[in-house]
Scaffold this motif. Sequence first.
Motif, PDB file in Angstrom:
ATOM      1  N   THR A  86      -5.151   2.552  10.774  1.00 51.51           N
ATOM      2  CA  THR A  86      -6.311   1.670  10.631  1.00 51.51           C
ATOM      3  C   THR A  86      -7.456   2.957  10.504  1.00 51.51           C
ATOM      4  O   THR A  86      -8.500   2.023   9.929  1.00 51.51           O
ATOM      5  N   MET A  87      -7.698   2.874  11.540  1.00 54.83           N
ATOM      6  CA  MET A  87      -9.395   4.073  11.623  1.00 54.83           C
ATOM      7  C   MET A  87      -9.326   5.132  10.146  1.00 54.83           C
ATOM      8  O   MET A  87     -10.064   5.210   9.639  1.00 54.83           O
ATOM      9  N   LEU A  88      -8.083   5.945   9.964  1.00 52.68           N
ATOM     10  CA  LEU A  88      -7.932   6.756   9.414  1.00 52.68           C
ATOM     11  C   LEU A  88      -8.782   5.932   7.758  1.00 52.68           C
ATOM     12  O   LEU A  88      -9.125   6.446   6.697  1.00 52.68           O
ATOM     13  N   MET A  89      -7.846   4.827   7.403  1.00 49.05           N
ATOM     14  CA  MET A  89      -8.006   4.071   5.935  1.00 49.05           C
ATOM     15  C   MET A  89      -9.449   3.614   5.656  1.00 49.05           C
ATOM     16  O   MET A  89      -9.639   3.743   5.352  1.00 49.05           O
ATOM     17  N   ASP A  90      -9.821   2.997   6.862  1.00 47.95           N
ATOM     18  CA  ASP A  90     -10.637   2.083   6.947  1.00 47.95           C
ATOM     19  C   ASP A  90     -12.030   3.263   6.578  1.00 47.95           C
ATOM     20  O   ASP A  90     -12.759   3.051   5.742  1.00 47.95           O
ATOM     21  N   GLY A  91     -12.149   4.559   7.494  1.00 48.49           N
ATOM     22  CA  GLY A  91     -12.907   5.056   7.671  1.00 48.49           C
ATOM     23  C   GLY A  91     -12.826   6.021   5.909  1.00 48.49           C
ATOM     24  O   GLY A  91     -13.824   6.338   5.748  1.00 48.49           O
ATOM     25  N   LEU A  92     -12.272   5.699   5.343  1.00 45.46           N
ATOM     26  CA  LEU A  92     -11.445   6.860   4.336  1.00 45.46           C
ATOM     27  C   LEU A  92     -12.622   6.020   3.203  1.00 45.46           C
ATOM     28  O   LEU A  92     -12.826   6.400   2.776  1.00 45.46           O
ATOM     29  N   LYS A  93     -11.907   5.222   3.336  1.00 45.30           N
ATOM     30  CA  LYS A  93     -12.487   4.068   2.328  1.00 45.30           C
ATOM     31  C   LYS A  93     -14.691   4.319   2.061  1.00 45.30           C
ATOM     32  O   LYS A  93     -15.008   4.218   1.625  1.00 45.30           O
ATOM     33  N   LYS A  94     -14.570   3.499   3.462  1.00 41.99           N
ATOM     34  CA  LYS A  94     -16.245   3.291   3.657  1.00 41.99           C
ATOM     35  C   LYS A  94     -16.682   4.968   3.292  1.00 41.99           C
ATOM     36  O   LYS A  94     -17.671   4.981   2.740  1.00 41.99           O
ATOM     37  N   THR A  95     -16.133   6.006   3.785  1.00 47.26           N
ATOM     38  CA  THR A  95     -16.534   7.601   3.345  1.00 47.26           C
ATOM     39  C   THR A  95     -17.014   7.906   2.140  1.00 47.26           C
ATOM     40  O   THR A  95     -17.961   8.061   1.489  1.00 47.26           O
ATOM     41  N   ALA A  96     -15.916   6.934   1.024  1.00 46.49           N
ATOM     42  CA  ALA A  96     -15.624   7.714  -0.274  1.00 46.49           C
ATOM     43  C   ALA A  96     -17.204   6.424  -0.628  1.00 46.49           C
ATOM     44  O   ALA A  96     -17.741   7.330  -1.945  1.00 46.49           O
ATOM     45  N   ALA A  97     -16.822   5.546   0.151  1.00 42.56           N
ATOM     46  CA  ALA A  97     -18.044   4.699  -0.818  1.00 42.56           C
ATOM     47  C   ALA A  97     -19.337   5.349   0.053  1.00 42.56           C
ATOM     48  O   ALA A  97     -20.560   5.379  -0.965  1.00 42.56           O
ATOM     49  N   ASP A  98     -19.565   6.148   0.445  1.00 36.98           N
ATOM     50  CA  ASP A  98     -20.619   6.678   0.894  1.00 36.98           C
ATOM     51  C   ASP A  98     -21.502   7.566   0.433  1.00 36.98           C
ATOM     52  O   ASP A  98     -22.406   7.532  -0.150  1.00 36.98           O
ATOM     53  N   ASN A  99     -20.354   8.212  -0.884  1.00 37.13           N
ATOM     54  CA  ASN A  99     -20.746   9.268  -1.357  1.00 37.13           C
ATOM     55  C   ASN A  99     -20.581   8.607  -3.137  1.00 37.13           C
ATOM     56  O   ASN A  99     -19.845   9.343  -4.047  1.00 37.13           O
ATOM     57  N   GLY A 100     -20.324   7.334  -3.078  1.00 36.19           N
ATOM     58  CA  GLY A 100     -20.528   6.732  -4.380  1.00 36.19           C
ATOM     59  C   GLY A 100     -18.708   6.364  -4.803  1.00 36.19           C
ATOM     60  O   GLY A 100     -18.651   6.283  -6.545  1.00 36.19           O
ATOM     61  N   LEU A 101     -18.156   6.204  -4.303  1.00 34.86           N
ATOM     62  CA  LEU A 101     -16.196   5.728  -5.187  1.00 34.86           C
ATOM     63  C   LEU A 101     -15.726   5.561  -4.753  1.00 34.86           C
ATOM     64  O   LEU A 101     -15.880   4.532  -3.445  1.00 34.86           O
ATOM     65  N   GLU A 102     -14.706   4.627  -5.738  1.00 35.96           N
ATOM     66  CA  GLU A 102     -14.082   4.036  -4.941  1.00 35.96           C
ATOM     67  C   GLU A 102     -12.593   4.606  -4.846  1.00 35.96           C
ATOM     68  O   GLU A 102     -12.463   4.927  -5.960  1.00 35.96           O
ATOM     69  N   VAL A 103     -11.876   4.069  -3.805  1.00 38.52           N
ATOM     70  CA  VAL A 103     -10.416   4.179  -3.548  1.00 38.52           C
ATOM     71  C   VAL A 103     -10.092   3.694  -3.752  1.00 38.52           C
ATOM     72  O   VAL A 103     -10.711   2.446  -2.391  1.00 38.52           O
ATOM     73  N   ARG A 104      -8.596   3.372  -2.789  1.00 39.89           N
ATOM     74  CA  ARG A 104      -7.651   2.503  -2.746  1.00 39.89           C
ATOM     75  C   ARG A 104      -6.709   3.309  -2.055  1.00 39.89           C
ATOM     76  O   ARG A 104      -6.399   3.996  -2.379  1.00 39.89           O
ATOM     77  N   LEU A 105      -6.652   2.727  -0.734  1.00 43.63           N
ATOM     78  CA  LEU A 105      -5.758   2.830   0.669  1.00 43.63           C
ATOM     79  C   LEU A 105      -4.570   1.712  -0.081  1.00 43.63           C
ATOM     80  O   LEU A 105      -5.155   0.741   0.510  1.00 43.63           O
ATOM     81  N   THR A 106      -2.873   2.020   0.210  1.00 40.26           N
ATOM     82  CA  THR A 106      -2.503   0.966   0.365  1.00 40.26           C
ATOM     83  C   THR A 106      -1.227   1.669   0.945  1.00 40.26           C
ATOM     84  O   THR A 106      -1.285   2.813   1.777  1.00 40.26           O
ATOM     85  N   GLY A 107      -0.156   0.528   1.552  1.00 41.49           N
ATOM     86  CA  GLY A 107       0.575   0.758   2.267  1.00 41.49           C
ATOM     87  C   GLY A 107       0.196   0.505   3.532  1.00 41.49           C
ATOM     88  O   GLY A 107      -1.096  -0.079   4.094  1.00 41.49           O
ATOM     89  N   PRO A 108       1.363   0.366   4.455  1.00 43.79           N
ATOM     90  CA  PRO A 108       0.666  -0.182   6.018  1.00 43.79           C
ATOM     91  C   PRO A 108       0.109   1.013   6.427  1.00 43.79           C
ATOM     92  O   PRO A 108       0.082   2.431   6.653  1.00 43.79           O
ATOM     93  N   PRO A 109      -0.965   1.152   8.247  1.00 47.86           N
ATOM     94  CA  PRO A 109      -1.383   1.367   8.702  1.00 47.86           C
ATOM     95  C   PRO A 109      -0.700   3.133   9.000  1.00 47.86           C
ATOM     96  O   PRO A 109      -1.085   3.883   8.445  1.00 47.86           O
ATOM     97  N   THR A 110       0.758   3.311   9.188  1.00 47.91           N
ATOM     98  CA  THR A 110       1.699   4.465  10.243  1.00 47.91           C
ATOM     99  C   THR A 110       2.010   5.394   8.850  1.00 47.91           C
ATOM    100  O   THR A 110       2.589   6.137   9.092  1.00 47.91           O
ATOM    101  N   LEU A 111       2.013   4.640   7.586  1.00 52.32           N
ATOM    102  CA  LEU A 111       2.244   5.314   5.700  1.00 52.32           C
ATOM    103  C   LEU A 111       1.450   5.512   5.120  1.00 52.32           C
ATOM    104  O   LEU A 111       1.861   4.307   4.407  1.00 52.32           O
TER     105      LEU A 111
END
Length: 413
Positions: free
Chosen positions: A322-347
């Motif tokens: 969960t930390m990785l997924m949330d962190g990637l979403k936020k870090t992408a947004a900080d760089n002006g990018l939109e990403v989709r994080l899908t699947g359960p947090p362990t995969l």
Amino acid sequence: MKLNSFDKSKELFLRATKVIPSGISGNKNPAFAVPGSFPYFAESGEGCRYKDVDGNEYIDYLAGYGPIVLGYNDPVVEAAADAQRKLGAAFNHPTPRAVELAEKLVDLIPAIDWCAFGKNGSDVTAYAIQTAREHTQRRKILMAKGAYHGSQSWCRHGLGGLIESDYEHVLTFTWNDADSVMDLVKKYDGDVAGIIITPYHHPAFADQEMPAPGFLQTLRKICDDHEIVFILDDVRAGFRLDMKGSHEYFGFKPDLTCYCKAMANGYAVSACCGSQPFKNAASRVFFTGTYYTSAVEQAASLACLDELVKSNAIEHMMKMGTMLMDGLKKTAADNGLEVRLTGPPTLPFMTFASEKNFRRSQLFSGEAAKRGVLLHPHHNWFIMRAHKEADIQRTLEVADACFAIVSKEFGKD
Ligand SMILES: Cc1ncc(COP(=O)(O)O)c(C=O)c1O
């Protein structure tokens, strides 16, 4: 910062192409990742990190395509494997480890009463469909479009060496579309032996899709109404969602279940498990292989499953994921990018929202590999128990640099 280079990997790959068809076969071939910006050959591993042949070290989110669930070189699993190795690895007969492992799985997973062991996921998915055919005396198997159930010819993956009759009785439906399943059941009324699914949809080269509310339960009802065997292929997600099986996580009950990857922390063992009514049919299918009874892997599996339970590993992995997924979403947004994080947090898996051809993902993953983080561009990732908060933080720092490169190359969108 000095970036990783992959000279020895490339050198070894050239040598490999001379003596091994395609150098590295299947999905481990460089063509499936980022040729030139990705390691091709591994050397050693410890915890959530491994080293490639160039001496580069990675925080790894591919985990050997899933099996490394605790971490590389886990001391408890290695001690159990070593102890068995001293007694002997392969004999004319199974060892008590086979019975102990079957008992452990039956204790752990309420939906099952028996287990049969193979080596790879493909062994047990093939055995499960044969068991379904034997039980029902029917021919058709239904699977979701884009699902991966292994490398055997019935799965119709790859292009070479297949003939139509290999898969003429295997039909595909659309994930999360129960009507498309029912259409096939009606069309082949009385000839559908089994429906095989993964607990959620995790195709390569695509976002992952969770089951829509009621979808899996509707499939269960269709199977009950039409006496079809319901097969869960839990080879990839098994023991990363719920120790009682991924069906517990999603609230349904399969008839047969296949496990492999996370069973033994990297040792080659797989299991087809089932409930009582299917045991006779399973025993009539000829299921064997030179190494199916090898004891070292089974000893490793006993230790791995114990460790996963004892340390409540799934809870920790969910938190890290969960930390990785949330962190990637936020870090992408900080760089002006939109990403989709899908699947359960362990995969988890990430795609770029505006992506059409995975070029952003390939650039991102290649740049991450150069900076010591292994995130596959086309295949879902895996969290291990060995991932700690500091590893996720480091991953996000690397991701920040890589998102900036993607943004510069492709623009913000
Ligand atoms: C869901 C699923 N089923 C079956 C398999 C086949 O397993 P193996 O590659 O061990 O034969 C895989 C492998 O990735 C898988 O992910």
